[in-house]
Design a protein around this motif. Structure first.
Motif, PDB file in Angstrom:
ATOM      1  N   ASP A  95      -7.959  -0.733   3.572  1.00  0.00           N
ATOM      2  CA  ASP A  95      -6.674  -1.341   3.921  1.00  0.00           C
ATOM      3  C   ASP A  95      -5.546  -0.309   3.900  1.00  0.00           C
ATOM      4  OD1 ASP A  95      -7.817  -3.859   4.274  1.00  0.00           O
ATOM      5  OD2 ASP A  95      -7.482  -4.428   2.182  1.00  0.00           O
ATOM      6  N   GLU A  96      -5.574   0.590   2.923  1.00  0.00           N
ATOM      7  CA  GLU A  96      -4.565   1.652   2.866  1.00  0.00           C
ATOM      8  C   GLU A  96      -4.660   2.548   4.092  1.00  0.00           C
ATOM      9  OE1 GLU A  96      -4.365   1.952  -2.014  1.00  0.00           O
ATOM     10  OE2 GLU A  96      -5.981   2.975  -0.916  1.00  0.00           O
ATOM     11  N   GLU A 135      -3.372   0.839   7.309  1.00  0.00           N
ATOM     12  CA  GLU A 135      -1.918   0.674   7.390  1.00  0.00           C
ATOM     13  C   GLU A 135      -1.183   1.999   7.589  1.00  0.00           C
ATOM     14  OE1 GLU A 135       1.260  -0.719   4.236  1.00  0.00           O
ATOM     15  OE2 GLU A 135       0.101  -2.437   4.951  1.00  0.00           O
ATOM     16  N   TYR A 136      -1.799   3.114   7.228  1.00  0.00           N
ATOM     17  CA  TYR A 136      -1.116   4.408   7.261  1.00  0.00           C
ATOM     18  C   TYR A 136      -0.698   4.827   8.675  1.00  0.00           C
ATOM     19  CZ  TYR A 136       0.136   9.119   5.748  1.00  0.00           C
ATOM     20  OH  TYR A 136       0.824  10.277   5.473  1.00  0.00           O
ATOM     21  N   TYR A 156       0.800  -1.225   0.000  1.00  0.00           N
ATOM     22  CA  TYR A 156       0.000   0.000   0.000  1.00  0.00           C
ATOM     23  C   TYR A 156       0.831   1.273   0.000  1.00  0.00           C
ATOM     24  CZ  TYR A 156      -3.524  -3.402   1.300  1.00  0.00           C
ATOM     25  OH  TYR A 156      -4.346  -4.498   1.319  1.00  0.00           O
ATOM     26  N   LEU A 213       2.137   2.743  10.096  1.00  0.00           N
ATOM     27  CA  LEU A 213       3.334   3.037   9.313  1.00  0.00           C
ATOM     28  C   LEU A 213       3.970   4.344   9.780  1.00  0.00           C
ATOM     29  CD1 LEU A 213       5.165   2.390   6.874  1.00  0.00           C
ATOM     30  CD2 LEU A 213       3.540   3.682   5.475  1.00  0.00           C
TER      31      LEU A 213
END
Length: 139
Positions: free
Chosen positions: A59-60, A63-64, A26, A67
């Motif tokens: 999902d992006e 995860e951001y 991603y 991250l």
């Protein structure tokens, strides 16, 4: 596609200094061009072409945040930054990317003055920092 970041991801345009720190499903993280900011200036790029968070998939988005925590922690440790500024504008390149700029305690400028200053770093230093971040993120 005529998108600079998509072309970079496909290898049509030269890779960033030291290559990608993270090249995930991603998100991709790399050092900024050395003439665009102080050592440690990173760019988080969406792997998929989209403009902003309104177009990101679940999902992006999921995860951001984790991250950011990982990269902020690693970047602060390695650069000894007091603050990490994050800047998202999306005018010049309409593909999601966020700039991360480490500011050290002894930097004279703060806030917008720091972001606007004409700063650069050496290519070899950026490559070394990328290698150190890659190692730190694997721990």
């Amino acid at each position: 596609m005529n998108c600079f970041l998509c072309q970079k991801h496909e290898g049509i345009i030269a890779p960033p200094p030291g290559g990608y720190i993270l090249d995930g499903e991603y998100w991709k993280i790399c050092h900024a061009p050395v003439d665009r900011g102080p050592l440690g200036t990173l760019i988080i790029e969406s792997s998929r072409h989209f403009l902003d968070f309104g177009q990101a998939n679940p999902d992006e988005l999921a995860e951001y945040g984790p991250l950011l925590k990982q990269i902020y922690t690693a970047l602060k440790t390695i650069t000894r930054a007091e603050r990490i500024y994050q800047l998202i504008i999306l005018e010049g390149v309409p593909h999601f990317h966020a700039w991360l700029m480490p500011r050290k305690e002894d930097d004279e400028e703060r806030g917008v003055s720091f972001i606007n200053k004409d700063a650069s770093c050496e290519y070899a230093d950026a490559e070394n920092l990328v290698a150190a971040l890659r190692t730190k993120l694997k721990q």
